[in-house]
Motif scaffolding. Sequence first.
Motif, mmCIF file in Angstrom:
data_model
loop_
_atom_site.group_PDB
_atom_site.id
_atom_site.type_symbol
_atom_site.label_atom_id
_atom_site.label_comp_id
_atom_site.label_asym_id
_atom_site.label_seq_id
_atom_site.Cartn_x
_atom_site.Cartn_y
_atom_site.Cartn_z
ATOM 1 N N ARG A 107 1.140 -1.547 0.287
ATOM 2 C CA ARG A 107 -0.354 -0.248 -0.305
ATOM 3 C C ARG A 107 0.701 1.462 -0.063
ATOM 4 N N ALA A 108 1.848 1.097 0.665
ATOM 5 C CA ALA A 108 2.551 2.747 1.319
ATOM 6 C C ALA A 108 3.660 2.685 -1.022
ATOM 7 N N ALA A 109 3.956 1.799 -0.936
ATOM 8 C CA ALA A 109 4.295 1.942 -2.385
ATOM 9 C C ALA A 109 3.577 1.988 -3.675
ATOM 10 N N MET A 110 1.918 1.672 -3.542
ATOM 11 C CA MET A 110 1.621 1.540 -4.248
ATOM 12 C C MET A 110 0.400 2.347 -4.734
ATOM 13 N N THR A 111 0.241 3.742 -3.054
ATOM 14 C CA THR A 111 -0.524 4.900 -3.145
ATOM 15 C C THR A 111 -0.089 6.078 -4.095
ATOM 16 N N LEU A 112 -1.239 6.080 -4.562
ATOM 17 C CA LEU A 112 -1.132 7.400 -5.790
ATOM 18 C C LEU A 112 -1.676 8.708 -4.757
ATOM 19 N N MET A 113 -0.828 9.954 -4.937
ATOM 20 C CA MET A 113 -0.973 11.220 -4.749
ATOM 21 C C MET A 113 -1.591 11.924 -6.035
ATOM 22 N N PRO A 114 -2.349 12.324 -5.901
ATOM 23 C CA PRO A 114 -3.065 13.261 -6.493
ATOM 24 C C PRO A 114 -1.454 14.204 -7.565
ATOM 25 N N GLU A 115 -0.693 14.758 -6.740
ATOM 26 C CA GLU A 115 0.264 15.460 -6.934
ATOM 27 C C GLU A 115 1.144 15.038 -8.218
ATOM 28 N N LYS A 116 1.167 13.012 -7.814
ATOM 29 C CA LYS A 116 2.257 12.362 -8.963
ATOM 30 C C LYS A 116 0.682 12.635 -9.649
ATOM 31 N N LEU A 117 0.023 12.296 -9.918
ATOM 32 C CA LEU A 117 -1.316 12.091 -11.130
ATOM 33 C C LEU A 117 -1.370 13.421 -11.800
ATOM 34 N N ARG A 118 -1.108 14.903 -10.925
ATOM 35 C CA ARG A 118 -1.030 16.042 -12.215
ATOM 36 C C ARG A 118 0.789 16.298 -12.480
ATOM 37 N N ALA A 119 1.597 15.802 -12.330
ATOM 38 C CA ALA A 119 2.886 15.748 -12.355
ATOM 39 C C ALA A 119 3.469 14.820 -13.755
ATOM 40 N N HIS A 120 2.516 13.715 -13.852
ATOM 41 C CA HIS A 120 3.067 13.030 -14.993
ATOM 42 C C HIS A 120 1.542 11.776 -15.400
ATOM 43 N N PRO A 121 2.444 11.687 -16.848
ATOM 44 C CA PRO A 121 0.856 11.404 -17.289
ATOM 45 C C PRO A 121 0.427 9.870 -17.133
ATOM 46 N N TYR A 122 -0.633 9.763 -16.485
ATOM 47 C CA TYR A 122 -1.301 8.184 -16.150
ATOM 48 C C TYR A 122 -3.191 8.396 -17.137
ATOM 49 N N TYR A 123 -3.062 7.580 -17.488
ATOM 50 C CA TYR A 123 -4.291 7.435 -18.193
ATOM 51 C C TYR A 123 -4.721 5.758 -17.641
ATOM 52 N N VAL A 124 -6.203 6.256 -17.650
ATOM 53 C CA VAL A 124 -7.553 5.591 -17.512
ATOM 54 C C VAL A 124 -8.190 4.975 -18.111
ATOM 55 N N ALA A 125 -8.613 3.051 -18.602
ATOM 56 C CA ALA A 125 -9.269 2.836 -19.308
ATOM 57 C C ALA A 125 -10.659 2.464 -18.349
ATOM 58 N N THR A 126 -11.764 3.101 -18.950
ATOM 59 C CA THR A 126 -13.289 3.127 -18.593
ATOM 60 C C THR A 126 -14.445 2.330 -19.131
ATOM 61 N N ASP A 127 -15.393 1.955 -19.018
ATOM 62 C CA ASP A 127 -17.063 1.339 -19.550
ATOM 63 C C ASP A 127 -16.955 2.666 -19.529
ATOM 64 N N GLY A 128 -18.180 2.371 -20.572
ATOM 65 C CA GLY A 128 -19.757 2.482 -21.038
ATOM 66 C C GLY A 128 -19.579 3.565 -20.229
ATOM 67 N N SER A 129 -20.574 3.507 -18.928
ATOM 68 C CA SER A 129 -20.243 4.331 -17.744
ATOM 69 C C SER A 129 -19.889 5.754 -16.858
ATOM 70 N N GLY A 130 -18.058 5.136 -17.412
ATOM 71 C CA GLY A 130 -17.361 5.426 -17.046
ATOM 72 C C GLY A 130 -16.324 5.542 -16.042
ATOM 73 N N GLN A 131 -16.959 4.090 -15.128
ATOM 74 C CA GLN A 131 -16.563 3.482 -14.103
ATOM 75 C C GLN A 131 -15.317 2.512 -14.398
#
Length: 163
Positions: free
Chosen positions: A46-70
């Motif tokens: 958990r400690a190593a895998m916790t994403l912080m909002p700042e990291k998502l702002r600073a580096h490109p992360y991409y999310v696959a979603t379904d038709g409902s946005g999940q």
Amino acid sequence: MRHAAAPVPVITIRRARADEAQALTELSLRSKAVWGYEASFLARCRAAMTLMPEKLRAHPYYVATDGSGQPLGFYGVEPEPDGLGLDMFFVEPDVIGQGVGRALWDHAVAIARALGHRELVVVSDPNASGFYLKMGCRTAGTVPSEIDPGRFLPVFRYGLEPR
């Protein structure tokens, strides 16, 4: 334990938002748990895998979603000295084997090529090695785990020459 689920009809991949950090962290831990790790190991993860909002702002992360946005899965990329590093590649357990991982992989390769990198570098959970080999990666050694230095993680490389 994986449960059979209906095929995902539509997969959309978009940039991750900073407000998704906690949800994506939880997705990554559910995905990691698929391999049957003990609770104590997952707690250390958990400690190593916790994403912080700042990291998502600073580096490109991409999310696959379904038709409902999940969210169905996600990945990030970070510059490495000799290529682009794949960071945190995870798929929701209920949709493993339904094309989400392939869609995310193809997207990551396209992003890395568009950014002008020559290689995509992956440090993988040992249990996920088969996926990266199936995607066409070649083995490139091991590195010690940051969670357990006595545990070694496989490294893969994927050439990004134009096809």
